[in-house]
Design a protein around this motif. Structure first.
Motif, PDB file in Angstrom:
ATOM      1  N   ARG A  28      24.953   9.459  75.555  1.00 21.82           N
ATOM      2  CA  ARG A  28      25.356  10.130  74.322  1.00 21.82           C
ATOM      3  C   ARG A  28      26.566   9.413  73.719  1.00 21.82           C
ATOM      4  O   ARG A  28      27.358   8.811  74.434  1.00 21.82           O
ATOM      5  CB  ARG A  28      25.735  11.579  74.606  1.00 21.82           C
ATOM      6  N   LYS A  29      26.713   9.516  72.415  1.00 24.00           N
ATOM      7  CA  LYS A  29      27.837   8.904  71.713  1.00 24.00           C
ATOM      8  C   LYS A  29      28.770   9.986  71.205  1.00 24.00           C
ATOM      9  O   LYS A  29      28.410  10.776  70.326  1.00 24.00           O
ATOM     10  CB  LYS A  29      27.343   8.045  70.552  1.00 24.00           C
TER      11      LYS A  29
ATOM     12  N   ARG B 270      34.343   8.135  72.809  1.00 22.94           N
ATOM     13  CA  ARG B 270      33.705   7.261  73.789  1.00 22.94           C
ATOM     14  C   ARG B 270      32.267   7.710  74.027  1.00 22.94           C
ATOM     15  O   ARG B 270      31.872   8.819  73.685  1.00 22.94           O
ATOM     16  CB  ARG B 270      34.488   7.258  75.107  1.00 22.94           C
ATOM     17  N   TYR B 271      31.479   6.818  74.603  1.00 25.09           N
ATOM     18  CA  TYR B 271      30.145   7.171  75.057  1.00 25.09           C
ATOM     19  C   TYR B 271      30.267   7.999  76.337  1.00 25.09           C
ATOM     20  O   TYR B 271      31.246   7.893  77.074  1.00 25.09           O
ATOM     21  CB  TYR B 271      29.320   5.924  75.346  1.00 25.09           C
TER      22      TYR B 271
ATOM     23  N   VAL C 161      35.193   5.595  68.771  1.00 23.25           N
ATOM     24  CA  VAL C 161      34.282   4.695  69.472  1.00 23.25           C
ATOM     25  C   VAL C 161      33.681   3.659  68.526  1.00 23.25           C
ATOM     26  O   VAL C 161      33.391   2.531  68.925  1.00 23.25           O
ATOM     27  CB  VAL C 161      33.180   5.505  70.190  1.00 23.25           C
TER      28      VAL C 161
ATOM     29  N   THR D  74      33.835  -0.264  69.308  1.00 23.84           N
ATOM     30  CA  THR D  74      32.604  -1.064  69.346  1.00 23.84           C
ATOM     31  C   THR D  74      32.710  -2.258  68.415  1.00 23.84           C
ATOM     32  O   THR D  74      32.316  -3.377  68.761  1.00 23.84           O
ATOM     33  CB  THR D  74      31.387  -0.198  68.948  1.00 23.84           C
TER      34      THR D  74
END
Length: 428
Positions: free
Chosen positions: A54-55, A59-60, A319, A323
């Motif tokens: 999950r995102k 953070r993931y 996130v 990324t």
């Protein structure tokens, strides 16, 4: 998600993700239905694998996955990205082909030491489903036994200590002036694969004759083979760098099935080192010994592994931005930090009697445009499998490496997916 795994989902692209493969070569042909049944049965024993990605905003993270896992016929495309929908959102993919069971693992899920425990259990339960009379389970994790908290802990967090990462271990791992392997690449999906099988006893004897470990022996032989296969006019100033994963469970008390590894490196300057295996071995042996004996450096590497989840700035950065910076940094950096990765999983331990059903294991690590050839090593049933994965057409490296071993008296059995043959014929 364990603290060292944040980097992996942020590095994934539309066509690639950080995957490695473990395979078991069976005595008999694999029944796909029985394999899928075995997979469904063992999954509750491995709760850290029964998850989906999950995102979140920062953070993931992993969430429980209650969909049924599936087993697929192998389509022959090595390290194809795992299709989330087709695979019911699981981060591992089970495939079979003739007498081989293969599992591709997303590296954010686990490292090879955790993954091999999963594969061992899958193989054992599969053979049971096929009606085979099996030996007692020994160290294999089986359906119905309790899951111990030690297996699911985040050992990176447990042994993490805050360090100033500017300079220090970051500088040592930077890999400046590193030689990168180049060559004509495959243009269609899939990579080249070559396995070399040899007697574990004779390989150990060869390493012992050179007064080194098997890992140092293979690393030195690989770096010298790269020098002979790829260096032109001595390309002075560039080091040959092998990055070698270290299983931290052998240093810190841990039974976790999640990620708990770090990296060390062997770097050889071929301009000042004789083209002699003993000279390369001396350098690799010394560097490995120094790195593994320095507990302070290992603790710093743990700190580096947990950077994204422990650094105050990284913790509050969305996130999406993390990324972007991760992918941007890789895109603008044209130089590679390593020539190749060599990962030795060691000896796979199965109950006595299982060799009647399982002939050998193989281990493949993924590759990238900057590091187009990597080596995975694993030993079982007296056989060491040395597996090359590559995205370039040339097999000069593998030929040089295995000829070096046969010149020392080792007998090598070679198998390949022959990916290079159609590419050479069609001049891809």
């Amino acid at each position: 998600m364990d603290n060292s795994a944040d980097i992996y989902p942020m590095s994934s692209t539309a066509t690639t993700m950080s995957i490695f493969r473990l395979s078991a070569e069976m005595e008999n042909f694999v029944d796909g239905d029985n394999l899928e049944t075995a997979l469904k049965d063992i999954l509750p024993r491995f709760p850290t694998f029964a998850v989906q990605l999950r995102k979140g905003f920062f953070r993931y993270y992993f969430d429980q996955n209650e969909l049924p896992p599936r087993a697929f016929p192998d389509n022959g495309i090595l390290f194809q990205k795992i299709d989330s929908l087709k695979n019911n959102r699981y981060l591992f993919r089970v495939q079979y082909y003739k007498k081989r069971i293969s599992v591709d693992f997303f590296h954010g899920l686990c490292d090879a030491s955790g993954a091999i425990e999963f594969l061992k259990s899958l193989v054992y339960r599969y053979l049971d489903e096929c009606g085979e009379e099996l030996p007692p389970k020994g160290n294999i994790k089986v359906v119905g036994e309790p899951v111990r908290s030690a297996e699911t802990e985040d050992s990176i967090s447990k042994y993490y200590t805050q360090y100033n990462l500017l300079g220090g271990v970051v500088g040592k791992m930077a890999g400046k002036n590193c030689f990168g392997i180049r060559g004509r690449r495959f243009k269609t999906l899939g990579y080249g694969l070559i396995h070399g099988y040899t007697s574990a006893e004779k390989l150990h004897a060869a390493a012992k004759a050179h007064n080194c470990t098997v890992t140092a022996f293979i690393a030195a032989a690989a770096l010298l083979s790269i020098k002979k296969a790829f260096f032109k006019n001595n390309e002075s100033g560039l080091d040959l760098v092998a990055m070698i994963p270290v299983n931290l469970r052998k240093i810190f008390p841990s039974e976790t099935l999640t990620n708990f590894t770090t990296l060390t490196k062997c770097a050889v300057n071929p301009a000042v080192t004789p083209d002699d295996l003993d000279a390369y071995i001396a350098i690799c042996k010394r560097q490995l010994a120094e790195s593994l004996s320095d507990t302070g450096e290992l603790a710093e590497k743990l700190s580096l592994s947990a950077f994204y989840s422990t650094n105050p700035l990284m913790k509050i950065l969305p996130v999406g931005l993390k990324t972007f910076f991760t992918k941007f940094g890789k895109a603008v950096s044209k130089k590679t930090k390593q020539t190749l990765i060599i990962s030795n999983l060691g000896v796979v331990k199965m109950p006595s009697g299982m060799e009647r059903f399982v002939n050998r294991f193989t281990f493949n690590i993924n590759i990238s445009k900057k590091v187009p050839v990597n080596i995975g090593v694993v030993t079982y049933n007296g056989i060491t499998a040395i597996s090359f994965t590559r995205m370039i057409i040339s097999t000069d490296f593998e030929k040089t490496f295995f000829r070096m071993l046969t010149d020392m008296g080792l007998e090598i059995e070679i198998s390949s997916n022959l990916r290079e043959i159609p590419a050479l014929k069609t001049r891809i």
